[in-house]
Structures are given as C-alpha cells and as structure tokens.
Write a protein that holds these residues in place. Structure first.
Motif, PDB file in Angstrom:
ATOM      1  N   CYS A 119      90.789  92.998 -40.578  1.00  0.00           N
ATOM      2  CA  CYS A 119      91.205  91.613 -40.434  1.00  0.00           C
ATOM      3  C   CYS A 119      90.034  90.703 -40.809  1.00  0.00           C
ATOM      4  N   ILE A 120      90.373  89.468 -41.130  1.00  0.00           N
ATOM      5  CA  ILE A 120      89.368  88.498 -41.537  1.00  0.00           C
ATOM      6  C   ILE A 120      89.761  87.141 -40.987  1.00  0.00           C
ATOM      7  N   SER A 121      88.771  86.389 -40.556  1.00  0.00           N
ATOM      8  CA  SER A 121      89.037  85.064 -39.992  1.00  0.00           C
ATOM      9  C   SER A 121      89.424  84.073 -41.089  1.00  0.00           C
ATOM     10  N   GLY A 122      89.893  82.914 -40.667  1.00  0.00           N
ATOM     11  CA  GLY A 122      90.326  81.897 -41.615  1.00  0.00           C
ATOM     12  C   GLY A 122      89.236  81.453 -42.578  1.00  0.00           C
ATOM     13  N   THR A 123      88.017  81.386 -42.091  1.00  0.00           N
ATOM     14  CA  THR A 123      86.889  80.974 -42.945  1.00  0.00           C
ATOM     15  C   THR A 123      86.292  82.133 -43.713  1.00  0.00           C
ATOM     16  N   GLY A 178      89.144 108.487 -54.666  1.00  0.00           N
ATOM     17  CA  GLY A 178      89.338 107.353 -55.563  1.00  0.00           C
ATOM     18  C   GLY A 178      89.356 106.022 -54.834  1.00  0.00           C
ATOM     19  N   SER A 179      89.634 104.973 -55.594  1.00  0.00           N
ATOM     20  CA  SER A 179      89.625 103.608 -55.060  1.00  0.00           C
ATOM     21  C   SER A 179      90.871 102.849 -55.479  1.00  0.00           C
ATOM     22  N   LEU A 180      91.220 101.907 -54.653  1.00  0.00           N
ATOM     23  CA  LEU A 180      92.287 100.947 -54.960  1.00  0.00           C
ATOM     24  C   LEU A 180      91.888  99.604 -54.376  1.00  0.00           C
ATOM     25  N   ARG A 181      92.375  98.537 -54.986  1.00  0.00           N
ATOM     26  CA  ARG A 181      92.203  97.207 -54.400  1.00  0.00           C
ATOM     27  C   ARG A 181      93.572  96.598 -54.180  1.00  0.00           C
ATOM     28  N   LEU A 182      93.857  96.318 -52.918  1.00  0.00           N
ATOM     29  CA  LEU A 182      95.109  95.659 -52.571  1.00  0.00           C
ATOM     30  C   LEU A 182      94.896  94.153 -52.555  1.00  0.00           C
ATOM     31  N   SER A 183      95.941  93.434 -52.944  1.00  0.00           N
ATOM     32  CA  SER A 183      95.927  91.983 -52.893  1.00  0.00           C
ATOM     33  C   SER A 183      97.080  91.499 -52.025  1.00  0.00           C
ATOM     34  N   CYS A 184      96.835  90.411 -51.346  1.00  0.00           N
ATOM     35  CA  CYS A 184      97.861  89.763 -50.531  1.00  0.00           C
ATOM     36  C   CYS A 184      97.896  88.305 -50.968  1.00  0.00           C
ATOM     37  N   ALA A 185      98.916  87.957 -51.737  1.00  0.00           N
ATOM     38  CA  ALA A 185      99.036  86.605 -52.270  1.00  0.00           C
ATOM     39  C   ALA A 185     100.003  85.800 -51.421  1.00  0.00           C
ATOM     40  N   ALA A 186      99.589  84.600 -51.082  1.00  0.00           N
ATOM     41  CA  ALA A 186     100.409  83.741 -50.232  1.00  0.00           C
ATOM     42  C   ALA A 186     100.999  82.589 -51.014  1.00  0.00           C
ATOM     43  N   SER A 187     102.174  82.184 -50.602  1.00  0.00           N
ATOM     44  CA  SER A 187     102.812  80.992 -51.167  1.00  0.00           C
ATOM     45  C   SER A 187     103.518  80.248 -50.050  1.00  0.00           C
ATOM     46  N   GLY A 188     103.775  78.990 -50.273  1.00  0.00           N
ATOM     47  CA  GLY A 188     104.476  78.204 -49.270  1.00  0.00           C
ATOM     48  C   GLY A 188     103.564  77.285 -48.493  1.00  0.00           C
ATOM     49  N   ASP A 242      89.834  84.800 -50.890  1.00  0.00           N
ATOM     50  CA  ASP A 242      89.534  83.712 -51.811  1.00  0.00           C
ATOM     51  C   ASP A 242      90.532  82.610 -51.493  1.00  0.00           C
ATOM     52  N   ASN A 243      90.113  81.690 -50.671  1.00  0.00           N
ATOM     53  CA  ASN A 243      91.028  80.644 -50.228  1.00  0.00           C
ATOM     54  C   ASN A 243      91.465  79.739 -51.377  1.00  0.00           C
ATOM     55  N   ALA A 244      90.637  79.643 -52.393  1.00  0.00           N
ATOM     56  CA  ALA A 244      91.023  78.831 -53.552  1.00  0.00           C
ATOM     57  C   ALA A 244      92.231  79.436 -54.263  1.00  0.00           C
ATOM     58  N   LYS A 245      92.336  80.763 -54.191  1.00  0.00           N
ATOM     59  CA  LYS A 245      93.466  81.462 -54.816  1.00  0.00           C
ATOM     60  C   LYS A 245      94.539  81.819 -53.788  1.00  0.00           C
ATOM     61  N   ASN A 246      94.296  81.446 -52.539  1.00  0.00           N
ATOM     62  CA  ASN A 246      95.264  81.752 -51.480  1.00  0.00           C
ATOM     63  C   ASN A 246      95.579  83.247 -51.428  1.00  0.00           C
ATOM     64  N   THR A 247      94.532  84.053 -51.565  1.00  0.00           N
ATOM     65  CA  THR A 247      94.699  85.493 -51.673  1.00  0.00           C
ATOM     66  C   THR A 247      93.644  86.207 -50.835  1.00  0.00           C
ATOM     67  N   VAL A 248      94.075  87.304 -50.228  1.00  0.00           N
ATOM     68  CA  VAL A 248      93.174  88.164 -49.466  1.00  0.00           C
ATOM     69  C   VAL A 248      93.204  89.546 -50.116  1.00  0.00           C
ATOM     70  N   TYR A 249      92.052  90.199 -50.110  1.00  0.00           N
ATOM     71  CA  TYR A 249      91.920  91.494 -50.769  1.00  0.00           C
ATOM     72  C   TYR A 249      91.496  92.571 -49.785  1.00  0.00           C
ATOM     73  N   LEU A 250      91.850  93.789 -50.116  1.00  0.00           N
ATOM     74  CA  LEU A 250      91.346  94.947 -49.368  1.00  0.00           C
ATOM     75  C   LEU A 250      90.876  95.972 -50.396  1.00  0.00           C
ATOM     76  N   GLN A 251      89.568  96.094 -50.507  1.00  0.00           N
ATOM     77  CA  GLN A 251      88.984  97.096 -51.398  1.00  0.00           C
ATOM     78  C   GLN A 251      88.879  98.409 -50.637  1.00  0.00           C
ATOM     79  N   MET A 252      89.494  99.438 -51.177  1.00  0.00           N
ATOM     80  CA  MET A 252      89.528 100.728 -50.496  1.00  0.00           C
ATOM     81  C   MET A 252      88.825 101.762 -51.367  1.00  0.00           C
ATOM     82  N   ASN A 253      87.728 102.276 -50.864  1.00  0.00           N
ATOM     83  CA  ASN A 253      86.945 103.283 -51.575  1.00  0.00           C
ATOM     84  C   ASN A 253      86.974 104.601 -50.810  1.00  0.00           C
ATOM     85  N   SER A 254      86.580 105.658 -51.496  1.00  0.00           N
ATOM     86  CA  SER A 254      86.514 106.989 -50.872  1.00  0.00           C
ATOM     87  C   SER A 254      87.806 107.317 -50.137  1.00  0.00           C
TER      88      SER A 254
END
Length: 124
Positions: free
Chosen positions: A50-54, A16-26, A73-85
């Motif tokens: 890992c992913i660079s700032g850009t 199966g699959s899951l998508r993790l989100s990492c939302a930042a504030s501050g 998505d820097n506009a949303k201040n969020t990083v994602y991890l799509q996990m498949n298989s």
C-alpha cells in the motif's frame, strides 16, 4: 465515481518480473491511499502493498518485502507495482483498491473502490 483498471498481468517464469499498473478515472487519486491485494484460488484476499496519498509512506506484506515495489504518479493518476524475483506462490489475481483516506493501510476493509483484477501466473 472512481473507477480503477489494473493491467500488466500475465504469465512469467519463476525469477522473472512484471509491472502492474492501476489507472484511475472519474476523479483524482491525489488524496487516496492505494493498496494492492491478491487472491489465489481457495485463499483469502491478502494485502500485498500500500502507498499513502502523497507517496511518502509505503508498506509491504512479509512475503513480498524486498521483491516488490509500489509507486505512484499522481500526475498520471496511476499507481504501479513492480514485482521482481517472482515465485510460483505469487500466482493470484491482483487487485488495486482506493481508500477514502490518505493514510496507507493494509486493511482491505478500509478500501472503498476496487478494480476488476489482473491475473498473474508464475510458472516453475
């Protein structure tokens, strides 16, 4: 003070699959490399991706290459991890972390801010 909150974990069957989100504030994540790490019971915390700032540079652990995809998505201040298989051996608590530098790194000691983690359980 930067705060990170992970979400999207849960129980899923093998394959199966899951998508993790990492939302930042501050503050903005624009200039920070973001890493995803995981820790299974009795094991050390390991780098997943890992992913660079850009967003122009990414890296993956050998065990997840070809199955996981990191994005931001820097506009949303969020990083994602799509996990498949997903496999049972992917079961762990997944953490996101932010580094003070923009260069992507899988070295957990380069990361300053950590989220509380989200549990991912893959059943066989």
């Amino acid at each position: 003070q930067l705060q990170l909150v992970e979400s999207g974990g849960g129980l899923v069957q093998s394959g199966g699959s899951l998508r993790l989100s990492c939302a930042a504030s501050g503050r903005t994540l624009d200039y920070s490399a973001i890493g995803w790490f995981r820790q299974a019971p009795g094991k050390e915390r390991e780098g997943v991706s890992c992913i660079s700032g850009t967003g122009s540079s990414t890296n993956y652990g050998d065990s997840v290459k070809g199955r996981f995809t990191i994005s931001r998505d820097n506009a949303k201040n969020t990083v994602y991890l799509q996990m498949n298989s997903l496999k049972p051996e992917d079961t762990a608590v997944y953490y996101c972390a932010a580094a003070p530098a923009s260069i992507a790194t899988m070295n957990r000691y380069e990361y300053t801010y950590w989220g509380q983690g989200t549990q991912v359980t893959v059943s066989s």
